[in-house]
Write an enzyme that holds these catalytic residues in place. Structure first.
Site, PDB file in Angstrom:
ATOM      1  N   SER A 121       0.827  -1.206   0.000  1.00  0.00           N
ATOM      2  CA  SER A 121       0.000   0.000   0.000  1.00  0.00           C
ATOM      3  C   SER A 121       0.856   1.249   0.000  1.00  0.00           C
ATOM      4  O   SER A 121       0.413   2.307  -0.418  1.00  0.00           O
ATOM      5  CB  SER A 121      -0.828   0.079   1.282  1.00  0.00           C
ATOM      6  OG  SER A 121      -1.573  -1.046   1.471  1.00  0.00           O
ATOM      7  N   HIS A 142      -0.791  -2.631  -7.432  1.00  0.00           N
ATOM      8  CA  HIS A 142      -1.590  -2.302  -6.252  1.00  0.00           C
ATOM      9  C   HIS A 142      -3.074  -2.453  -6.551  1.00  0.00           C
ATOM     10  O   HIS A 142      -3.656  -1.648  -7.284  1.00  0.00           O
ATOM     11  CB  HIS A 142      -1.253  -0.876  -5.784  1.00  0.00           C
ATOM     12  CG  HIS A 142      -1.903  -0.525  -4.493  1.00  0.00           C
ATOM     13  ND1 HIS A 142      -2.411   0.712  -4.213  1.00  0.00           N
ATOM     14  CD2 HIS A 142      -2.138  -1.272  -3.386  1.00  0.00           C
ATOM     15  CE1 HIS A 142      -2.930   0.714  -3.000  1.00  0.00           C
ATOM     16  NE2 HIS A 142      -2.785  -0.474  -2.481  1.00  0.00           N
ATOM     17  N   GLU A 154      -3.220  -0.170  -9.801  1.00  0.00           N
ATOM     18  CA  GLU A 154      -2.148   0.793 -10.082  1.00  0.00           C
ATOM     19  C   GLU A 154      -0.901  -0.010 -10.442  1.00  0.00           C
ATOM     20  O   GLU A 154      -0.513  -0.928  -9.714  1.00  0.00           O
ATOM     21  CB  GLU A 154      -1.862   1.648  -8.846  1.00  0.00           C
ATOM     22  CG  GLU A 154      -3.010   2.572  -8.488  1.00  0.00           C
ATOM     23  CD  GLU A 154      -2.787   3.324  -7.175  1.00  0.00           C
ATOM     24  OE1 GLU A 154      -3.056   4.518  -7.132  1.00  0.00           O
ATOM     25  OE2 GLU A 154      -2.362   2.697  -6.178  1.00  0.00           O
ATOM     26  N   ASN A 192      -3.737   5.961  -2.578  1.00  0.00           N
ATOM     27  CA  ASN A 192      -3.507   6.108  -1.139  1.00  0.00           C
ATOM     28  C   ASN A 192      -2.888   7.452  -0.771  1.00  0.00           C
ATOM     29  O   ASN A 192      -3.098   7.943   0.338  1.00  0.00           O
ATOM     30  CB  ASN A 192      -2.647   4.959  -0.609  1.00  0.00           C
ATOM     31  CG  ASN A 192      -3.477   3.705  -0.387  1.00  0.00           C
ATOM     32  OD1 ASN A 192      -4.709   3.756  -0.438  1.00  0.00           O
ATOM     33  ND2 ASN A 192      -2.834   2.584  -0.153  1.00  0.00           N
TER      34      ASN A 192
HETATM   35  N1  3HC Z   1     -16.751 -11.364  -4.117  1.00  0.00           N
HETATM   36  C1  3HC Z   1     -17.946 -11.492  -4.719  1.00  0.00           C
HETATM   37  N2  3HC Z   1     -19.021 -10.773  -4.404  1.00  0.00           N
HETATM   38  C2  3HC Z   1     -18.885  -9.864  -3.414  1.00  0.00           C
HETATM   39  C3  3HC Z   1     -17.673  -9.674  -2.721  1.00  0.00           C
HETATM   40  C4  3HC Z   1     -16.576 -10.469  -3.115  1.00  0.00           C
HETATM   41  N3  3HC Z   1     -15.392 -10.369  -2.514  1.00  0.00           N
HETATM   42  N4  3HC Z   1     -17.843  -8.703  -1.778  1.00  0.00           N
HETATM   43  C5  3HC Z   1     -19.122  -8.307  -1.871  1.00  0.00           C
HETATM   44  N5  3HC Z   1     -19.745  -9.003  -2.855  1.00  0.00           N
HETATM   45  C6  3HC Z   1     -21.115  -8.893  -3.282  1.00  0.00           C
HETATM   46  C7  3HC Z   1     -22.030  -8.738  -2.071  1.00  0.00           C
HETATM   47  O1  3HC Z   1     -22.320  -9.988  -1.525  1.00  0.00           O
HETATM   48  C8  3HC Z   1     -23.220  -8.037  -2.663  1.00  0.00           C
HETATM   49  O2  3HC Z   1     -24.092  -8.980  -3.249  1.00  0.00           O
HETATM   50  P1  3HC Z   1     -25.702  -8.766  -3.138  1.00  0.00           P
HETATM   51  O3  3HC Z   1     -25.978  -7.605  -4.017  1.00  0.00           O
HETATM   52  O4  3HC Z   1     -26.253 -10.047  -3.651  1.00  0.00           O
HETATM   53  O5  3HC Z   1     -25.991  -8.528  -1.684  1.00  0.00           O
HETATM   54  C9  3HC Z   1     -22.615  -7.189  -3.781  1.00  0.00           C
HETATM   55  O6  3HC Z   1     -21.304  -7.699  -4.034  1.00  0.00           O
HETATM   56  C10 3HC Z   1     -22.497  -5.742  -3.399  1.00  0.00           C
HETATM   57  O7  3HC Z   1     -21.940  -5.651  -2.095  1.00  0.00           O
HETATM   58  P2  3HC Z   1     -22.661  -4.858  -0.929  1.00  0.00           P
HETATM   59  O8  3HC Z   1     -24.042  -5.311  -0.698  1.00  0.00           O
HETATM   60  O9  3HC Z   1     -21.748  -4.885   0.252  1.00  0.00           O
HETATM   61  O10 3HC Z   1     -22.910  -3.468  -1.551  1.00  0.00           O
HETATM   62  P3  3HC Z   1     -22.110  -2.246  -2.019  1.00  0.00           P
HETATM   63  O11 3HC Z   1     -22.806  -1.809  -3.244  1.00  0.00           O
HETATM   64  O12 3HC Z   1     -22.012  -1.325  -0.854  1.00  0.00           O
HETATM   65  O13 3HC Z   1     -20.631  -2.608  -2.474  1.00  0.00           O
HETATM   66  C11 3HC Z   1     -18.355  -2.138  -1.930  1.00  0.00           C
HETATM   67  C12 3HC Z   1     -19.604  -2.892  -1.571  1.00  0.00           C
HETATM   68  C13 3HC Z   1     -17.910  -2.492  -3.353  1.00  0.00           C
HETATM   69  C14 3HC Z   1     -17.297  -2.597  -0.942  1.00  0.00           C
HETATM   70  C15 3HC Z   1     -18.647  -0.593  -1.887  1.00  0.00           C
HETATM   71  O14 3HC Z   1     -19.188  -0.251  -0.650  1.00  0.00           O
HETATM   72  C16 3HC Z   1     -17.399   0.224  -2.112  1.00  0.00           C
HETATM   73  O15 3HC Z   1     -16.978   0.442  -3.245  1.00  0.00           O
HETATM   74  N6  3HC Z   1     -16.786   0.697  -1.001  1.00  0.00           N
HETATM   75  C17 3HC Z   1     -15.536   1.433  -1.061  1.00  0.00           C
HETATM   76  C18 3HC Z   1     -14.405   0.448  -1.068  1.00  0.00           C
HETATM   77  C19 3HC Z   1     -13.082   1.122  -1.244  1.00  0.00           C
HETATM   78  O16 3HC Z   1     -12.939   2.338  -1.297  1.00  0.00           O
HETATM   79  N7  3HC Z   1     -12.060   0.272  -1.350  1.00  0.00           N
HETATM   80  C20 3HC Z   1     -10.696   0.742  -1.454  1.00  0.00           C
HETATM   81  C21 3HC Z   1     -10.094   0.708  -0.098  1.00  0.00           C
HETATM   82  S1  3HC Z   1      -8.485   1.366  -0.095  1.00  0.00           S
HETATM   83  C22 3HC Z   1      -7.536   0.063  -0.537  1.00  0.00           C
HETATM   84  O17 3HC Z   1      -7.959  -1.037  -0.765  1.00  0.00           O
HETATM   85  C23 3HC Z   1      -6.084   0.368  -0.647  1.00  0.00           C
HETATM   86  C24 3HC Z   1      -5.300  -0.259   0.450  1.00  0.00           C
HETATM   87  O18 3HC Z   1      -3.949  -0.226   0.044  1.00  0.00           O
HETATM   88  C25 3HC Z   1      -5.422   0.459   1.776  1.00  0.00           C
END
Ligand code: 3HC
Length: 291
Positions: A121, A142, A154, A192
């Protein structure tokens, strides 16, 4: 230079997702873990995710070959199984010394053509590239959490990354179903470098009592269209992960005002309230959902 066999080191939060999307992209994948239980847990997460993707495809009247994807993934406890991979992606604990030791070992173990990538990260890619003994064949890849759903990767190049290696890594990211952006080896790359200071500013607002956690999150969701607010996102990413990124940056760049550590973050981590993964951070969690 085409990537057909991929090794993934670490089958945790990020590693299991990277192994899965690589297999979805048609690669043969070997995923390495140090302990049987961790490997079983990671492969279990892949099974669950594949089942979910198949269910969603069926709901839309389509199909998804979960069994075919799964058949391309093998778990291993033997690092030697990574030796003939075209690409090895590291997704282990965020500790630079541990990563450097791993890459020094892989540099001796893997065939000379193997490309190495770190999913770090926040650590400098160049430091790991030097440790591997093959800096021209080293990139950052990334991915974002959850890897299966987030559409970005990335691709990070150092001054020494060979142009053809960079292109092969970029093409691999695209094969994994991601949009790939190019970035130099800078702290936090693109996402990040912007996201972590934003999260820490939100925590400083909370610390000062400017607004409640709920109101800060609602504000950013409705005011800017982000899917999660910054405090929920800190819980989602992990408070320990966020703190360790900030600590590393503050140490390496003490004069950068964007890198500050909110006291409220350090104290929650000291209490072992790490967010979603421990069931409590700034919010309480049940599995993947806020309680
Ligand atoms: N595999 C398959 N399906 C998955 C899954 C996975 N790993 N995770 C979730 N799903 C499914 C869920 O089960 C759900 O199915 P459903 O519609 O049948 O209930 C569907 O995908 C949508 O999930 P949610 O119901 O939780 O609904 P959201 O629309 O809120 O989507 C999310 C979830 C994509 C996590 C969204 O909230 C999001 O984009 N959040 C922001 C995440 C973000 O910013 N990530 C980056 C973090 S920073 C990072 O990673 C960098 C690191 O270096 C720190």
């Amino acid at each position: 230079m085409s990537i057909k066999k991929v090794g993934v080191v670490g089958c945790g939060l990020m590693g299991h997702g990277i192994a899965q999307v690589a297999a979805q992209g048609g690669c043969t994948v070997v995923v390495f873990e140090t302990a049987e239980a961790a490997l079983a847990a990671g492969l279990g997460r892949i099974d669950k995710s594949l089942a979910k993707l198949a269910e969603k495809a069926a709901e839309k009247g389509g199909s998804f070959d979960a069994a075919g994807v799964r058949a391309r993934i093998t778990g291993t406890l033997a690092k030697a199984d990574l030796a003939d991979c075209d690409l090895v992606v590291e997704a282990i604990v965020e500790n630079l010394d541990v990563k450097k030791t791993l890459f020094a070992e892989l540099g001796k173990l893997c065939k000379p053509e193997t490309i190495f990538a770190s999913n770090t990260s926040s650590f400098p890619i160049a430091a790991m590239a030097e440790a591997s003994g093959r800096p021209s064949r080293f990139v950052g890849l990334h991915f974002f959490n959850p890897v299966q759903l987030m559409k970005l990767v990335e691709v990070v190049r150092t001054d020494k990354t060979d142009a053809a290696v960079f292109e092969a890594a970029r093409a691999f990211g695209v094969a994994c179903g991601k949009t790939a952006i190019a970035c130099k080896d800078t702290p936090g790359f693109v996402v990040n470098r912007l996201l972590v200071p934003y999260m820490s500013q939100a925590l400083l607002m909370l610390e000062r009592g400017d607004a409640s956690a709920e109101d800060i999150d609602i504000a950013m969701k409705l005011g800017t269209g982000y899917p999660m607010g910054p405090i929920e996102l800190t819980d989602y990413v992990g408070l320990d992960t966020t703190l360790s990124i900030l600590e590393g940056w503050v140490k390496a760049h003490p004069n950068e005002p964007a890198f500050t550590i909110p006291k409220i973050l350090a104290s929650k981590v000291a209490e072992k309230k790490l967010g979603r993964k421990t069931g409590e951070g700034f919010y309480k969690w049940q599995g993947d959902k806020k309680a």
